[in-house]
Design a protein around this motif. Structure first.
Motif, short mmCIF file in Angstrom:
data_model
loop_
_atom_site.label_atom_id
_atom_site.label_comp_id
_atom_site.label_asym_id
_atom_site.label_seq_id
_atom_site.Cartn_x
_atom_site.Cartn_y
_atom_site.Cartn_z
N GLY A 1 -12.89 4.72 -1.59
CA GLY A 1 -11.83 4.64 -0.59
C GLY A 1 -12.42 5.00 0.76
O GLY A 1 -13.54 5.48 0.87
N ARG A 2 -11.64 4.79 1.82
CA ARG A 2 -12.13 5.12 3.16
C ARG A 2 -11.84 6.56 3.55
O ARG A 2 -12.40 7.07 4.50
N HIS A 3 -10.96 7.21 2.82
CA HIS A 3 -10.58 8.59 3.12
C HIS A 3 -11.44 9.52 2.28
O HIS A 3 -11.71 9.26 1.12
N ARG A 4 -11.88 10.61 2.88
CA ARG A 4 -12.76 11.57 2.21
C ARG A 4 -12.16 12.07 0.89
O ARG A 4 -12.87 12.28 -0.09
N ALA A 5 -10.84 12.27 0.86
CA ALA A 5 -10.19 12.81 -0.34
C ALA A 5 -9.74 11.71 -1.31
O ALA A 5 -9.01 11.98 -2.25
N GLY B 1 -19.00 -4.64 -0.28
CA GLY B 1 -18.26 -4.90 0.95
C GLY B 1 -16.89 -5.50 0.70
O GLY B 1 -16.02 -5.43 1.56
N ASP B 2 -16.68 -6.11 -0.48
CA ASP B 2 -15.36 -6.64 -0.81
C ASP B 2 -14.37 -5.51 -1.03
O ASP B 2 -14.75 -4.40 -1.41
N VAL B 3 -13.10 -5.79 -0.78
CA VAL B 3 -12.03 -4.86 -1.11
C VAL B 3 -11.35 -5.43 -2.35
O VAL B 3 -10.95 -6.59 -2.36
N VAL B 4 -11.28 -4.61 -3.40
CA VAL B 4 -10.74 -5.08 -4.67
C VAL B 4 -9.53 -4.25 -5.09
O VAL B 4 -9.37 -3.09 -4.70
N VAL C 1 0.85 -1.19 0.00
CA VAL C 1 0.00 0.00 0.00
C VAL C 1 0.88 1.24 0.00
O VAL C 1 1.82 1.36 0.79
N ASP C 2 0.56 2.16 -0.90
CA ASP C 2 1.30 3.42 -1.03
C ASP C 2 0.27 4.54 -1.11
O ASP C 2 -0.15 4.93 -2.19
N GLY C 3 -0.19 4.99 0.02
CA GLY C 3 -1.19 6.05 0.05
C GLY C 3 -2.09 5.88 1.25
O GLY C 3 -2.04 4.88 1.96
N HIS C 4 -2.94 6.88 1.46
CA HIS C 4 -3.77 6.93 2.66
C HIS C 4 -5.25 6.72 2.40
O HIS C 4 -6.05 6.81 3.31
N SER C 5 -5.64 6.43 1.15
CA SER C 5 -7.05 6.42 0.81
C SER C 5 -7.86 5.32 1.49
O SER C 5 -9.08 5.41 1.56
N MET C 6 -7.21 4.28 2.00
CA MET C 6 -7.95 3.18 2.63
C MET C 6 -7.69 3.08 4.14
O MET C 6 -8.02 2.08 4.77
N LEU D 1 -6.54 0.13 -4.47
CA LEU D 1 -7.24 -0.75 -3.55
C LEU D 1 -8.46 0.02 -3.06
O LEU D 1 -8.34 1.10 -2.50
N LYS D 2 -9.67 -0.52 -3.31
CA LYS D 2 -10.90 0.20 -2.98
C LYS D 2 -11.97 -0.75 -2.48
O LYS D 2 -11.97 -1.94 -2.77
#
Length: 148
Positions: free
Chosen positions: A111-115, A56-59, A27-32, A75-76
């Protein structure tokens, strides 16, 4: 053929099969975050082996057209699979009414992050762009004694 040669051929066949079945990413980023943090290792089951992703799956997906540069893979979370109602958040983006069924071969991801860059920016993601389904993250330090 000797037993050693047969063993080597068998080992190569097993390694090739594993490589075709799984993909491992870092993982390279904060989106999840907090589910997946930068540096986490994620194993994903590839393509047709994963079955049809469901809400609900993460793909793991290839960069959709319209995505900004940077990562080739994302990854979303799947928030709507084919046949699921289009969530209100995405109605204006997709041009569909909220509650209308998500079209065949299309997914909405978030993603889990607002941005986070996701279906809020891209709209539908094609099933052809789904590389795999995440199994679980491996956090840095998981292999240290006393950690599970």
């Amino acid at each position: 053929m000797t037993v050693g040669l047969l063993s080597a051929v068998g080992l190569v066949a097993v390694l090739l099969a594993v490589r075709l079945m799984f993909v491992v990413i870092t993982v390279d980023g904060h989106s999840m975050e907090p589910q997946y943090r930068p540096g986490d290792r994620v194993v994903a089951l590839r393509g047709r082996l994963l079955g049809r992703p469901v809400t609900g799956d993460v793909v793991l997906i290839r960069r959709p057209s319209g995505a900004n540069g940077g990562s080739v893979l994302f990854l979303k979370n799947v928030v709507a699979a084919p046949g699921d109602p289009v969530p209100t958040l995405f109605a204006a983006i997709t041009g569909d009414r909220a509650g209308r069924a998500t079209p065949d071969g299309c997914y909405l991801v978030l993603g889990r992050h607002r941005a986070s860059e996701d279906s809020k920016n891209w709209g539908y993601v094609s099933s052809r762009d789904i590389v795999g389904k995440a199994l679980r993250p491996r956090r840095l330090g998981d292999d240290l004694p006393g950690r599970s």
